[in-house]
Design a protein around this motif. Structure first.
Motif, short mmCIF file in Angstrom:
data_model
loop_
_atom_site.label_atom_id
_atom_site.label_comp_id
_atom_site.label_asym_id
_atom_site.label_seq_id
_atom_site.Cartn_x
_atom_site.Cartn_y
_atom_site.Cartn_z
N GLN A 1 -61.22 -30.18 13.76
CA GLN A 1 -60.80 -29.26 12.71
C GLN A 1 -59.33 -29.41 12.34
OE1 GLN A 1 -62.33 -25.95 15.16
NE2 GLN A 1 -63.59 -25.35 13.41
N SER B 1 -61.71 -36.70 12.12
CA SER B 1 -60.63 -36.00 11.43
C SER B 1 -60.04 -36.85 10.31
CB SER B 1 -59.53 -35.60 12.42
OG SER B 1 -59.06 -36.72 13.16
N ARG C 1 -64.00 -29.13 5.87
CA ARG C 1 -64.42 -28.27 6.97
C ARG C 1 -65.43 -27.25 6.50
NH1 ARG C 1 -59.68 -25.53 10.09
NH2 ARG C 1 -61.56 -24.60 11.00
N LEU D 1 -61.43 -36.03 6.71
CA LEU D 1 -61.11 -34.79 6.00
C LEU D 1 -60.12 -35.04 4.86
CD1 LEU D 1 -60.72 -32.32 8.99
CD2 LEU D 1 -62.45 -32.21 7.19
N ARG E 1 -69.86 -30.72 10.61
CA ARG E 1 -69.69 -30.54 9.16
C ARG E 1 -70.94 -30.92 8.37
NH1 ARG E 1 -64.93 -34.38 9.15
NH2 ARG E 1 -63.69 -33.52 10.84
#
Length: 340
Positions: free
Chosen positions: A165, A87, A339, A90, A333
Motif C-alpha cells: 500500500q 508497489s 489501491r 501503483l 487489489r
C-alpha cells in the motif's frame, strides 16, 4: 501446600509456558516468507491461475516480444523497492503531490508494455477469480512465463504475496543498481536484500535478452571514467557499432541496443561468453568479468547453460521472497494501478 495443589500449580505454569512457546513458534514461522509462500497457495481459490496468466503472457509475447524482457525487469525493480508487493504498479495520486515508484527517474525507462501485460493478465484472472489473486503474484508468474517463452527455464513460482500500500518515488534511487555501479556497490546492495554474490551473477544473466538506452552506457563510448576516451575493456568492433547507433552528440535519446548482440531474443547463457569477449554492454555487466571475485562464476555459467538455468531459477525464487507482505498485510487489489 498439598501435593494436589502443587501439581495443579505446576500444570498451570506448564500450560502458560507451553502457550508462550507455541505462540513464539507460530510467530517465528509467520515471519519467515519461505514458510508462507507456496506453489499451491491458490489451489482451492483459483486453481486455474497459472493457465490464465500463461495464456495472457503467451498472447502478449506474440503481439509484442519486448513485453518479455520488460516484464522481467519490472519484477526486479518491484522487488528491490519495498519488496515484491506490486508497489511499482501503483499510479501516482495527482492530488497528493507525492509521486509513486513508477514515476521515479530510474523507472522512467521501464517499457509501458510491461505494465500493460500485468493489467491484461490481472483482468483475465479477475474475470474468473474475483478479488482473490494479488497483482504481486501475477507479476511473479508473468516474469517466469516470459523467461520460459524466450527459451529459458521453467521454474515453480511460490505464491501468497499481498499487494503493498506504499509506493514512493523517493525510495527508488538508493535501492536499485546504477549502470556504472562498482562490483562492491552491487554486492552491498544485493546483500542488503538477502541475496548472495552467486545470486548477483546469476540474476545479471537476465541481460541475455532485452535492450538498453544509449544514455545507460554512453560514457563507455566517449568518456570512460573521465578519461575522454572509450572504455578499454570493450571490443573494438562493438565499440564502433555502438558509436554509430549512439553518436556523441545529436543522437536520438530513444535509441536502444540489445544487451546481447549475438542472440538478443533468446534466453540462453551467451551473456556470459560476451563478457569474456569484452562485449558486455553496461559497465556493471563487464565489471562482473573483470572482478576476480565474480569472474569464476561468469566463466562457469558461460560454459554450462544447464548450470546457468539452475542458478537463475534459484536466484529468482530468492528474489521473489524479498519483503513479501503476508497474511493480513497489504491488500489484494482489483486493479493493479490503484489501491482499494
Amino acid at each position: 501446600m498439598s501435593s494436589s495443589a502443587a501439581a495443579s500449580s505446576f500444570l498451570a505454569i506448564f500450560y502458560i509456558l507451553l502457550t508462550f512457546f507455541i505462540r513464539g513458534s507460530i510467530s517465528a514461522t509467520y515471519s519467515n516468507p519461505n514458510h508462507q509462500l507456496s506453489v499451491d497457495f491458490y489451489s482451492k481459490t483459483c486453481p486455474q491461475l497459472e493457465q490464465l496468466v500463461s495464456s495472457s503472457t503467451a498472447q502478449q509475447f506474440q503481439d509484442s516480444p519486448v513485453s518479455g524482457p520488460a516484464t522481467i525487469r519490472l519484477f526486479f525493480h518491484d522487488c528491490f523497492v519495498e519488496g515484491c508487493d506490486a508497489s511499482i504498479l501503483l499510479s501516482s495520486n495527482p492530488g497528493s503531490g507525492v509521486p509513486a515508484e513508477k514515476d521515479a527517474h530510474d523507472n522512467k525507462p521501464l517499457a509501458v508494455e510491461a505494465f500493460n501485460t500485468i493489467e491484461k493478465a490481472k483482468a483475465l484472472v479477475e474475470s474468473k477469480c474475483p478479488g482473490v489473486v494479488s497483482c504481486a503474484d501475477i507479476l511473479a508468474i508473468a516474469a517466469r512465463d516470459f523467461v520460459h517463452l524466450a527459451g529459458g527455464p521453467y521454474y515453480a513460482v511460490k505464491k501468497g504475496r499481498r499487494d503493498g500500500q506504499v509506493s514512493l518515488a523517493s525510495r527508488v534511487k538508493d535501492n536499485l543498481p546504477r549502470a556504472n555501479s562498482t562490483v562492491d556497490q552491487l554486492l552491498n546492495l544485493f546483500a542488503s536484500k538477502g541475496l548472495s554474490q552467486a545470486d548477483l551473477v546469476a540474476l545479471s544473466g537476465a541481460h541475455t535478452i532485452g535492450f538498453s538506452h544509449c544514455n545507460q552506457f554512453g560514457s563507455r563510448l566517449y568518456n570512460y571514467r573521465g578519461t575522454k576516451k572509450p572504455d578499454p575493456y570493450i571490443d573494438r568492433r562493438l565499440l564502433k557499432a555502438l558509436q554509430m547507433s549512439c553518436p556523441h552528440r545529436g543522437g536520438n535519446k530513444d535509441v536502444v541496443v540489445p544487451f546481447d548482440v549475438n542472440t538478443p531474443f533468446t534466453f540462453d547463457h551467451m551473456y556470459y561468453g560476451n563478457l569474456e569477449a569484452k562485449m558486455g554492454l553496461l559497465t556493471t555487466d563487464q565489471a562482473l568479468f573483470l572482478d576476480p571475485r565474480t569472474r569464476p562464476m561468469v566463466q562457469a555459467l558461460g560454459k554450462d547453460k544447464t548450470q546457468f538455468f539452475q542458478a537463475f531459477s534459484m536466484g529468482m525464487e530468492k528474489m521473489g521472497s524479498i519483503g513479501v507482505k503476508l497474511g493480513t498485510e497489504g491488500e489484494v487489489r482489483r486493479y493493479c494501478s490503484k489501491r482499494l
